[in-house]
Write an enzyme that holds these catalytic residues in place. Structure first.
Site, PDB file in Angstrom:
ATOM      1  N   GLY A 135      58.981  39.136   7.480  1.00  5.32           N
ATOM      2  CA  GLY A 135      58.839  39.065   8.935  1.00  5.32           C
ATOM      3  C   GLY A 135      59.162  37.677   9.429  1.00  5.32           C
ATOM      4  N   MET A 167      57.178  35.277  10.241  1.00  2.00           N
ATOM      5  CA  MET A 167      56.353  34.205   9.705  1.00  2.00           C
ATOM      6  C   MET A 167      56.348  34.146   8.180  1.00  2.00           C
ATOM      7  SD  MET A 167      52.523  33.256  10.807  1.00  2.00           S
ATOM      8  CE  MET A 167      51.358  33.525   9.513  1.00  2.00           C
ATOM      9  N   LYS A 198      51.116  37.591   0.690  1.00  2.00           N
ATOM     10  CA  LYS A 198      51.887  37.070   1.819  1.00  2.00           C
ATOM     11  C   LYS A 198      52.019  35.561   1.670  1.00  2.00           C
ATOM     12  CE  LYS A 198      52.085  37.273   6.858  1.00  2.00           C
ATOM     13  NZ  LYS A 198      51.446  37.845   8.063  1.00  2.00           N
ATOM     14  N   ASP A 240      50.674  41.787  19.067  1.00  2.00           N
ATOM     15  CA  ASP A 240      51.970  42.349  18.668  1.00  2.00           C
ATOM     16  C   ASP A 240      51.797  43.810  18.265  1.00  2.00           C
ATOM     17  OD1 ASP A 240      54.727  42.249  18.431  1.00  2.00           O
ATOM     18  OD2 ASP A 240      54.694  41.469  16.386  1.00  2.00           O
TER      19      ASP A 240
END
Length: 182
Positions: free
Chosen positions: A4, A6, A22, A112
């Site tokens: 994504g 980020m 992540k 979001d």
């Protein structure tokens, strides 16, 4: 498994369990701060409809977050593949509303909310990608416009001069529901 704005999400296995890891892509102080805020905010939430965070920190100066792996497809892909029956749509939306209720009770706003951030596996849904989560206090001090404009509320995209709060997520959820039923 995913990438994504980020970060990148990797798949990992340990002791016969699957996890998502992540890591942030670009190493700027702003992204590091946002990443730490996401991890700390989401780690304290308890909901079957929000992925659990098991650990977060840094390894060799690289920020990471170890999370529950969420199988399935995002709702946007599910919508593209087939027409969803009304009862399935209502079940998915109810689970997302429950996740938002937990988020909002902690005075957090997703910012979001969109079909791509809802993972669906059979009849189970989870709200994912909480990288833009902000507290109501932070939003009052820094009301920046973020999120996906097609789903953003008028106050979130700057069309109305009102504070962004929980209602912005509900507006975006309404856009998502409309897309499911279209």
């Amino acid at each position: 498994i995913n990438s994504g704005a980020m970060g990148t999400i990797l798949l990992a296995e340990k002791d016969s369990k699957t996890y998502a890891i992540k890591i942030i892509k670009k190493d700027t102080e702003d992204l590091r701060a946002r990443f730490r805020k996401e991890a700390a905010s989401v780690a304290r939430l308890t909901s079957p409809y929000i992925p659990k965070i098991f650990d977060f920190g840094e390894h060799e100066n690289n920020p990471f977050m170890i999370m529950e792996f969420v199988p399935g497809k995002n709702l946007s892909n599910v919508i593209e593949e087939k027409e969803l029956p009304l009862d399935a749509v209502l079940k998915i939306i109810k689970q997302v509303v429950t996740a938002l209720k937990v988020l909002h009770a902690s005075r957090l706003v997703h910012r979001d909310m969109k079909p791509e951030n809802i993972m669906v596996d059979g009849e189970s849904a989870k709200l994912i990608d909480l990288g833009l989560v902000s507290s109501l206090e932070d939003l009052r001090e820094n009301p920046e416009s973020v999120g996906t404009m097609a789903y953003a509320s008028p106050e979130q995209n700057g069309m109305l001069r009102r504070p962004v709060d929980e209602r912005s997520d509900l507006y975006s959820l309404g856009c998502t529901l409309y897309q499911c039923l279209e």
